[in-house]
Design a protein around this motif. Structure first.
Motif, PDB file in Angstrom:
ATOM      1  N   ASN A 253       0.809  -1.210   0.000  1.00  0.00           N
ATOM      2  CA  ASN A 253       0.000   0.000   0.000  1.00  0.00           C
ATOM      3  C   ASN A 253       0.851   1.274   0.000  1.00  0.00           C
ATOM      4  O   ASN A 253       0.309   2.365   0.121  1.00  0.00           O
ATOM      5  CB  ASN A 253      -0.928   0.014   1.225  1.00  0.00           C
ATOM      6  N   ALA A 254       2.169   1.099  -0.140  1.00  0.00           N
ATOM      7  CA  ALA A 254       3.048   2.272  -0.069  1.00  0.00           C
ATOM      8  C   ALA A 254       2.863   3.156  -1.294  1.00  0.00           C
ATOM      9  O   ALA A 254       2.644   2.668  -2.406  1.00  0.00           O
ATOM     10  CB  ALA A 254       4.501   1.825   0.031  1.00  0.00           C
ATOM     11  N   THR A 255       2.941   4.448  -1.079  1.00  0.00           N
ATOM     12  CA  THR A 255       2.816   5.387  -2.198  1.00  0.00           C
ATOM     13  C   THR A 255       4.180   5.941  -2.605  1.00  0.00           C
ATOM     14  O   THR A 255       4.299   6.585  -3.635  1.00  0.00           O
ATOM     15  CB  THR A 255       1.880   6.558  -1.824  1.00  0.00           C
ATOM     16  N   GLU A 256       5.203   5.675  -1.820  1.00  0.00           N
ATOM     17  CA  GLU A 256       6.564   6.091  -2.147  1.00  0.00           C
ATOM     18  C   GLU A 256       7.447   4.850  -2.143  1.00  0.00           C
ATOM     19  O   GLU A 256       7.147   3.881  -1.450  1.00  0.00           O
ATOM     20  CB  GLU A 256       7.103   7.067  -1.074  1.00  0.00           C
ATOM     21  N   PRO A 257       8.568   4.877  -2.902  1.00  0.00           N
ATOM     22  CA  PRO A 257       9.502   3.746  -2.822  1.00  0.00           C
ATOM     23  C   PRO A 257       9.960   3.549  -1.372  1.00  0.00           C
ATOM     24  O   PRO A 257      10.220   4.521  -0.666  1.00  0.00           O
ATOM     25  CB  PRO A 257      10.674   4.181  -3.711  1.00  0.00           C
ATOM     26  N   GLN A 258      10.028   2.310  -0.960  1.00  0.00           N
ATOM     27  CA  GLN A 258      10.403   1.991   0.414  1.00  0.00           C
ATOM     28  C   GLN A 258      11.911   1.775   0.512  1.00  0.00           C
ATOM     29  O   GLN A 258      12.522   1.249  -0.411  1.00  0.00           O
ATOM     30  CB  GLN A 258       9.674   0.714   0.848  1.00  0.00           C
ATOM     31  N   PRO A 259      12.524   2.169   1.642  1.00  0.00           N
ATOM     32  CA  PRO A 259      13.973   1.963   1.781  1.00  0.00           C
ATOM     33  C   PRO A 259      14.328   0.479   1.677  1.00  0.00           C
ATOM     34  O   PRO A 259      13.585  -0.382   2.152  1.00  0.00           O
ATOM     35  CB  PRO A 259      14.285   2.494   3.180  1.00  0.00           C
ATOM     36  N   GLY A 260      15.434   0.196   1.047  1.00  0.00           N
ATOM     37  CA  GLY A 260      15.896  -1.185   0.930  1.00  0.00           C
ATOM     38  C   GLY A 260      16.820  -1.545   2.066  1.00  0.00           C
ATOM     39  O   GLY A 260      17.199  -0.691   2.870  1.00  0.00           O
ATOM     40  N   PRO A 261      17.199  -2.825   2.150  1.00  0.00           N
ATOM     41  CA  PRO A 261      18.105  -3.262   3.211  1.00  0.00           C
ATOM     42  C   PRO A 261      19.434  -2.504   3.141  1.00  0.00           C
ATOM     43  O   PRO A 261      20.012  -2.371   2.073  1.00  0.00           O
ATOM     44  CB  PRO A 261      18.316  -4.744   2.905  1.00  0.00           C
ATOM     45  N   ARG A 262      19.893  -2.042   4.295  1.00  0.00           N
ATOM     46  CA  ARG A 262      21.145  -1.281   4.342  1.00  0.00           C
ATOM     47  C   ARG A 262      22.357  -2.194   4.475  1.00  0.00           C
ATOM     48  O   ARG A 262      23.479  -1.720   4.599  1.00  0.00           O
ATOM     49  CB  ARG A 262      21.097  -0.308   5.530  1.00  0.00           C
ATOM     50  N   ASN A 263      22.091  -3.502   4.472  1.00  0.00           N
ATOM     51  CA  ASN A 263      23.190  -4.459   4.703  1.00  0.00           C
ATOM     52  C   ASN A 263      23.364  -5.402   3.517  1.00  0.00           C
ATOM     53  O   ASN A 263      23.728  -6.568   3.696  1.00  0.00           O
ATOM     54  CB  ASN A 263      22.924  -5.240   5.994  1.00  0.00           C
ATOM     55  N   MET A 264      23.127  -4.872   2.315  1.00  0.00           N
ATOM     56  CA  MET A 264      23.195  -5.731   1.126  1.00  0.00           C
ATOM     57  C   MET A 264      24.560  -6.381   0.939  1.00  0.00           C
ATOM     58  O   MET A 264      24.657  -7.457   0.349  1.00  0.00           O
ATOM     59  CB  MET A 264      22.852  -4.911  -0.134  1.00  0.00           C
ATOM     60  N   PHE A 265      25.623  -5.736   1.419  1.00  0.00           N
ATOM     61  CA  PHE A 265      26.948  -6.315   1.187  1.00  0.00           C
ATOM     62  C   PHE A 265      27.112  -7.650   1.924  1.00  0.00           C
ATOM     63  O   PHE A 265      27.942  -8.481   1.536  1.00  0.00           O
ATOM     64  CB  PHE A 265      28.055  -5.330   1.585  1.00  0.00           C
TER      65      PHE A 265
ATOM     66  N   GLU B 256      28.853   4.900   7.617  1.00  0.00           N
ATOM     67  CA  GLU B 256      27.461   4.671   8.021  1.00  0.00           C
ATOM     68  C   GLU B 256      26.869   3.614   7.090  1.00  0.00           C
ATOM     69  O   GLU B 256      27.307   3.488   5.950  1.00  0.00           O
ATOM     70  CB  GLU B 256      26.640   5.970   7.868  1.00  0.00           C
ATOM     71  N   PRO B 257      25.844   2.879   7.550  1.00  0.00           N
ATOM     72  CA  PRO B 257      25.172   1.946   6.642  1.00  0.00           C
ATOM     73  C   PRO B 257      24.639   2.698   5.410  1.00  0.00           C
ATOM     74  O   PRO B 257      24.112   3.810   5.535  1.00  0.00           O
ATOM     75  CB  PRO B 257      24.018   1.394   7.481  1.00  0.00           C
ATOM     76  N   GLN B 258      24.808   2.100   4.257  1.00  0.00           N
ATOM     77  CA  GLN B 258      24.389   2.734   3.010  1.00  0.00           C
ATOM     78  C   GLN B 258      22.960   2.326   2.662  1.00  0.00           C
ATOM     79  O   GLN B 258      22.555   1.195   2.919  1.00  0.00           O
ATOM     80  CB  GLN B 258      25.325   2.291   1.882  1.00  0.00           C
ATOM     81  N   PRO B 259      22.184   3.243   2.053  1.00  0.00           N
ATOM     82  CA  PRO B 259      20.806   2.882   1.688  1.00  0.00           C
ATOM     83  C   PRO B 259      20.792   1.705   0.712  1.00  0.00           C
ATOM     84  O   PRO B 259      21.656   1.595  -0.152  1.00  0.00           O
ATOM     85  CB  PRO B 259      20.264   4.143   0.997  1.00  0.00           C
ATOM     86  N   GLY B 260      19.822   0.835   0.880  1.00  0.00           N
ATOM     87  CA  GLY B 260      19.688  -0.315  -0.019  1.00  0.00           C
ATOM     88  C   GLY B 260      18.759   0.015  -1.173  1.00  0.00           C
ATOM     89  O   GLY B 260      18.126   1.076  -1.192  1.00  0.00           O
ATOM     90  N   PRO B 261      18.657  -0.898  -2.131  1.00  0.00           N
ATOM     91  CA  PRO B 261      17.789  -0.675  -3.284  1.00  0.00           C
ATOM     92  C   PRO B 261      16.338  -0.485  -2.833  1.00  0.00           C
ATOM     93  O   PRO B 261      15.834  -1.253  -2.017  1.00  0.00           O
ATOM     94  CB  PRO B 261      17.935  -1.968  -4.093  1.00  0.00           C
ATOM     95  N   ARG B 262      15.688   0.517  -3.398  1.00  0.00           N
ATOM     96  CA  ARG B 262      14.298   0.799  -3.019  1.00  0.00           C
ATOM     97  C   ARG B 262      13.314  -0.008  -3.851  1.00  0.00           C
ATOM     98  O   ARG B 262      12.103   0.160  -3.713  1.00  0.00           O
ATOM     99  CB  ARG B 262      14.024   2.295  -3.218  1.00  0.00           C
ATOM    100  N   ASN B 263      13.841  -0.860  -4.704  1.00  0.00           N
ATOM    101  CA  ASN B 263      12.971  -1.610  -5.626  1.00  0.00           C
ATOM    102  C   ASN B 263      13.105  -3.115  -5.431  1.00  0.00           C
ATOM    103  O   ASN B 263      12.985  -3.884  -6.385  1.00  0.00           O
ATOM    104  CB  ASN B 263      13.283  -1.207  -7.066  1.00  0.00           C
ATOM    105  N   MET B 264      13.327  -3.512  -4.176  1.00  0.00           N
ATOM    106  CA  MET B 264      13.557  -4.937  -3.898  1.00  0.00           C
ATOM    107  C   MET B 264      12.385  -5.818  -4.334  1.00  0.00           C
ATOM    108  O   MET B 264      12.578  -6.996  -4.643  1.00  0.00           O
ATOM    109  CB  MET B 264      13.813  -5.151  -2.403  1.00  0.00           C
ATOM    110  N   PHE B 265      11.173  -5.267  -4.330  1.00  0.00           N
ATOM    111  CA  PHE B 265      10.025  -6.115  -4.676  1.00  0.00           C
ATOM    112  C   PHE B 265      10.084  -6.574  -6.134  1.00  0.00           C
ATOM    113  O   PHE B 265       9.493  -7.605  -6.489  1.00  0.00           O
ATOM    114  CB  PHE B 265       8.701  -5.395  -4.386  1.00  0.00           C
ATOM    115  N   LEU B 266      10.830  -5.842  -6.960  1.00  0.00           N
ATOM    116  CA  LEU B 266      10.998  -6.305  -8.348  1.00  0.00           C
ATOM    117  C   LEU B 266      11.727  -7.645  -8.408  1.00  0.00           C
ATOM    118  O   LEU B 266      11.616  -8.367  -9.399  1.00  0.00           O
ATOM    119  CB  LEU B 266      11.762  -5.257  -9.167  1.00  0.00           C
ATOM    120  N   ILE B 267      12.488  -7.971  -7.358  1.00  0.00           N
ATOM    121  CA  ILE B 267      13.134  -9.295  -7.322  1.00  0.00           C
ATOM    122  C   ILE B 267      12.069 -10.383  -7.374  1.00  0.00           C
ATOM    123  O   ILE B 267      12.254 -11.426  -8.001  1.00  0.00           O
ATOM    124  CB  ILE B 267      14.024  -9.432  -6.070  1.00  0.00           C
TER     125      ILE B 267
END
Lengths: 336, 336
Positions: A253-265, B256-267
C-alpha cells in the motif's frame, strides 16, 4: 438458470490503502451457455495479497485489473448447468474467474476437484490451492530447504506462512521460527502449528527479536513481508543461507519507494542466495497434490481460515487481509 | 641470503578512507629457513578491494588483518633459497603472504607457476589469478550466463570487470555493457576490450544511463559496486535475470550503513536471482587455467595493469585503487 449475477468491479485505482470507494458491486446479465461451457455457482472466492499489485495500472508478471470489469482470482464452485460432457452438473470445480457469485466458463479454464470428505472445498483456495503450492515451491525448490536447517518465515500466520512453517518441520528442519502481527497470532503459531518460537513484529525491532528466537542464525528465510524483515533476515543469515522472496506485503500500500536493506553487502560476504519467484511459473502441481492432500486430509498439516460471508463483504475482507486481519486463509463465502 | 626485509603493517584501523597514517613500512629480521621452507623474493604484490574489509576489526568470511603485522594477500616471486626439493632456486611462485619484499614460506603454502613466454609474471595476480577466477566463477557459475544474454558489469575497467565483459563476449553474450568512473575508462572498455557500450557513472543517474545502453533489459548483472548500481540493475533486469554479487566498492569506505535498493520487490515480480559469492569457495581453478591460459597467452583476452613501483608506494597504490585510480589490475612491483 439465473439470468443475472453479482460481481465486484474495480472502479478506481487505489492510491495507498484501498477503500470501498475503489470498488463497486455490480449486477450483470449472464450470457447463454455455448458449447463446452458451464455455469458455475461459486461457493467461495479468494482474496489474496498479490491482488493489490494488480489494482495498480502497470503490468508486472501479470496484467493489471481492468477498471469496471470483474476482478479475476481463485474461486471454488459447483457446476449448476453444463454443456460440457466432462463437467456434469454438481461437479466441484476450481477456476480463476474470481470475484463473482456465478460465472459462465469454458471447460478449458476449469479444473474439477475431488474434495476429500474430511475437508471443506475452501481448502482448495488455501492449503491445497495457490497459497499451499506457493509455500511448497518456495520452501523446497527456491530456498532448497535441507534437513537440519533453521527456517524463518515472515507473515507466518497468513495463508502461505503457516504452511511454510509446518512443511519445514515435516521436512526435517531443526528449528522453525516465524513472525506475525499480534500476540494471538504468535500463540497460534507456537501452540497450534508447532513453531519452535515466534514473535510479534510490532513489539520491537525485527532484527533484535529475530536474534532472540534464532540465536544461531537462519539457513532459510521465506519472505512474505519485505522491508525491515528482509534486512533483519540478511543480518541474521548464516553463511550460504537461501532466501525465497515471495512477497512484500509491508510495501503493497506504499505510495513512495520503500527503503531497501542497508546491509546488502552481507549477501556477498555470507554468500547468500536471494531468489524471487511467482507460483504461476511452477510445474510442481502434481508433486504438490500427491504430497499435500494426504497430509492435510489426515490432519498432519493444519490450516486455518478466516471466513467472511457474502460477496457484499469481499472488499472489506480484502482490505482487512492487507492489514493482517486474518489468521490463515482469508476466504469470502458466496454460496452453498 | 638477506638478513632483513621490509613489510607493510597495518597500524590503525581506518575509519572511512584509509590514510597513510594507518600503515607503516617496517624492517624486520628474516627467520632461518626450516625444512621444506624457502625464501621468496617478491616480484610484485597485489592490492585488491577486498583488503579494505580485512582492515576493519571484524571477522567476515575471513579473519581481519592484525594490527602491527604484515598484511597478507596475493604476491608473485622467485625462490631465492630453498630447503624444499620441489622448489629449486629460481622457481617462480605464487603465494598469499602479501605486502613484503621477501617472505620465508612453507612449501605447502606456495604454488609454482609456469609463466608463458608472452606474459609477465604479474598476470598471475590479475587475469590469471584471483581476479580472473572471480570473473570466471561469477559469470559462469553464479550468474549462469547463457549464449544470447545481455550482460552488464559494473566497475568494468577494474581487474575483475574487464575480464567479465570479455569472457561474456567469448561465451556468446548478445550484448555486453559496462560502467566505469571516467571517460578514459569508458573509451578503454569500448575501444580496447570490445564492450558494445559503456558509460561513466559520474555523468548522471545510473538507472538512466543503463537504460540507454541496455534498452531491452539485462539478463546478467555482475556487481562489483553495489549501491545505486545495484538498484539500477534491478530496475533494468529482464524477467529471470541472474545477478552475481561480487563486491560493493561504493561502500567500502563508508562509515554509516548505506541505503539499499528501493525496488527490492521487483526481485519477486521479475523472479530475479541474486547470488553472493567469494572466490575462495570455488573449486574451479583447473577449469579456469585450462580455458584462460591459452586465451590470455594468445591475446584473445586482453588485460591491463596499472603498476606502481616499490613497496614504499604500496599504500598509495591501495588508496588510489579504492578511488578508481587504476585501469585493470593494480600491481605493486617490489623487485626484479
Amino acid at each position: 438458470m439465473p439470468v443475472t449475477t453479482r460481481e465486484v468491479h474495480l472502479t478506481a485505482r487505489p492510491r495507498g490503502e484501498p477503500t470501498p470507494q475503489d470498488f463497486a458491486l455490480v449486477e450483470r446479465a449472464l450470457p447463454e451457455l455455448g458449447e463446452e461451457q458451464m455455469l458455475v455457482r461459486n461457493l467461495a472466492v479468494s482474496v489474496d495479497p498479490y491482488m493489490r499489485g494488480k489494482m495498480n495500472g502497470k503490468r508486472t508478471y501479470t496484467d493489471p485489473y481492468e477498471l469496471d470489469e470483474p476482478m479475476d482470482g481463485g474461486a471454488i464452485g459447483v457446476v449448476q448447468e453444463s454443456r460440457s460432457g466432462d463437467f456434469p452438473e454438481g461437479t466441484t470445480v476450481l477456476h480463476a474467474a474470481g470475484w463473482r457469485e456465478h460465472a459462465v466458463l469454458d471447460a478449458a479454464r476449469v479444473r474439477p476437484v475431488n474434495v476429500p470428505e474430511s475437508l471443506s472445498p475452501t481448502a482448495y483456495l488455501g492449503v491445497l490451492g495457490m497459497p499451499g503450492l506457493t509455500a511448497y515451491v518456495g520452501l523446497l525448490d527456491k530456498a532448497r530447504m535441507q534437513r537440519g536447517d533453521t527456517v524463518f518465515v515472515s507473515g507466518a500466520a497468513g495463508a502461505v506462512g503457516g504452511i511454510v512453517g509446518q512443511l519445514a518441520r515435516i521436512k526435517g528442519a531443526a528449528r522453525v521460527v516465524g513472525s506475525a502481527g499480534s500476540a494471538e497470532k504468535v500463540a497460534y503459531l507456537v501452540d497450534e502449528l508447532g513453531f519452535d518460537a515466534a514473535f510479534n513484529y510490532k513489539d520491537g525491532p525485527v532484527a533484535e527479536q529475530l536474534a532472540g528466537v534464532a540465536p544461531d542464525g537462519v539457513d532459510v528465510y521465506f519472505d512474505n513481508v519485505g522491508g525491515e524483515h528482509l534486512e533483519a533476515a540478511i543480518g541474521a543469515a548464516s553463511d550460504f543461507a537461501r532466501f525465497a522472496l515471495c512477497g512484500a506485503v509491508s510495501s503493497y500500500n506504499a505510495t513512495e519507494p520503500q527503503p531497501g536493506p542497508r546491509n546488502m553487502f552481507l549477501i556477498v560476504t555470507k554468500r547468500l542466495s536471494l531468489q524471487g519467484f511467482i507460483v504461476g511459473d511452477s510445474d510442481r502441481s502434481s508433486d504438490f497434490y500427491r504430497e499435500m492432500v494426504p497430509l492435510v486430509a489426515e490432519g498432519r498439516l493444519k490450516f486455518a481460515e478466516t471466513t467472511v460471508d457474502g460477496l457484499d463483504n469481499a472488499v472489506e475482507a480484502f482490505i482487512s487481509m492487507l492489514r493482517g486481519g486474518n489468521i490463515g486463509k482469508m476466504v469470502v463465502r458466496t454460496g452453498t
